[in-house]
Enzyme design. Structure first.
Site, PDB file in Angstrom:
ATOM      1  N   ASN A 125      -3.289   1.609   5.136  1.00 25.08           N
ATOM      2  CA  ASN A 125      -2.380   0.798   5.941  1.00 25.08           C
ATOM      3  C   ASN A 125      -2.640  -0.683   5.725  1.00 25.08           C
ATOM      4  OD1 ASN A 125      -1.695   3.323   7.502  1.00 25.08           O
ATOM      5  ND2 ASN A 125      -3.833   3.072   8.083  1.00 25.08           N
ATOM      6  N   THR A 126      -1.572  -1.427   5.498  1.00 22.18           N
ATOM      7  CA  THR A 126      -1.713  -2.872   5.284  1.00 22.18           C
ATOM      8  C   THR A 126      -0.361  -3.542   5.451  1.00 22.18           C
ATOM      9  OG1 THR A 126      -3.579  -2.698   3.743  1.00 22.18           O
ATOM     10  CG2 THR A 126      -2.247  -4.663   3.583  1.00 22.18           C
ATOM     11  N   THR A 127      -0.354  -4.719   6.077  1.00 22.03           N
ATOM     12  CA  THR A 127       0.820  -5.581   6.108  1.00 22.03           C
ATOM     13  C   THR A 127       0.453  -6.883   5.404  1.00 22.03           C
ATOM     14  OG1 THR A 127       1.674  -4.624   8.159  1.00 22.03           O
ATOM     15  CG2 THR A 127       2.451  -6.823   7.573  1.00 22.03           C
TER      16      THR A 127
END
Length: 319
Positions: free
Chosen positions: A237-239
């Site tokens: 998960n990463t933004t």
């Protein structure tokens, strides 16, 4: 995962065509290029600054994958950049950076008197696909060469090609990349983001609009019991976010704005900056305009609202 399906086992052709919604805006000092491997699918998005920018970075969450963000000038808000590469493929996708740097070297006439100044960050985009294909040097090079002004494709394309959101308990939906732009007098502000978050996307009214989708009830909701269930994998998960303005800002303001705007994005993504996320925000200025009507605080407020708009534009409702 089929280990045989990878960059080494296939003859991959970069694709720069997209049928996604395009944000058109007026900021010609930035060039944006995207390229994808449909076989993944996976991709990268390159932001190129022909006249360079001064930048700061804010890295949060427990699982970032980045390139040159530990440069001491970044933490001081004094980093000079030619380009930023956002890419899928997790740590493997950092190979795409070499495609960008090699083209910058070629543009310099192969002069080694100064090195290309490129930063990068990646997302883990292997969730929901059955191969190990990642953005490589060839894809990074093609993305850089395809860069154009004043156009940004949104949705499941570029670095956001296989992004997912709301992955806390395997009720994810597709994510992607989004952007928003505003001009106040001579001052321009644009926010680009690639949303591949464990958290869900939250609308302006506080409701969940993407992720944590329960197909049985046709609804989206946060289930804390599921989120706290350690038997459920919450990997990848990463933004990734890039904020650019043409307003002249001192290094201390770039540094503080990177933190302020990144913090504000917790309104748009929940939960955010978790131990399972690797969120990164670059704050940059082309340093062209001195607008006395706007100070750094004003820019922080405006950019924070634009960041929420960019997140909301990152996914396609019918996909």
């Amino acid at each position: 995962m089929h280990a045989g399906k990878s960059n080494d086992s296939l003859s991959l052709e970069p694709d720069t065509k997209t049928n996604k919604v395009i944000l058109e805006y007026d900021f010609p000092e930035i060039k944006v290029g995207v390229a994808e491997y449909k076989e993944g699918p996976t991709g990268c998005t390159v932001l190129y600054f022909p006249e360079t920018v001064r930048a700061a970075v804010d890295v949060r969450g427990g699982s970032p994958s980045t390139f040159t963000t530990d440069n001491h000038n970044f933490s001081a808000g004094e980093r000079i950049l030619d380009a930023i590469c956002l890419t899928g493929g997790s740590v493997h996708g950092l190979e795409a950076v070499t495609g960008v740097t090699s083209e910058l070297l070629a543009q310099s006439g192969y002069s080694t008197s100064s090195m290309p100044r490129v930063a990068a960050a990646t997302i883990y985009d292997f969730v929901g696909r059955d191969n190990a294909i990642y953005p490589d040097k060839q894809l990074g090079k093609v993305a850089f060469l395809s860069a154009q002004i004043n156009k940004f494709p949104m949705g499941a394309t570029g670095a956001g090609r296989s992004a997912k959101v709301g992955k806390g308990y395997n009720q994810w939906e597709t994510g992607g990349q989004g952007a928003a732009f505003r001009q106040i007098g001579p001052t321009k502000i644009v926010v680009y983001t690639v949303v591949n978050s464990m958290g869900a996307i939250v609308g302006r009214d506080g409701s969940i609009v993407r992720g944590y989708y329960d197909i049985q009830t046709n609804s989206r909701y946060i289930n804390l019991d599921h989120l706290m269930d350690d038997s459920v994998k919450k990997l990848g998960n990463t933004t990734l976010t890039v904020v650019v303005t043409n307003q002249k800002l001192p290094p201390v303001s770039l540094r503080q704005l990177s933190k302020q705007i990144h913090t504000s994005m917790a309104r748009a993504i929940y939960p955010f900056h978790t131990i399972d996320d690797g969120d990164v925000l670059f704050m940059a200025s082309t340093n062209e305009v001195d607008n006395p009507e706007l100070n750094a605080g004003h820019i922080g407020l405006i950019a924070s609202e634009l960041a929420w708009d960019a997140v909301l534009s990152s996914f396609e409702i019918n996909n």
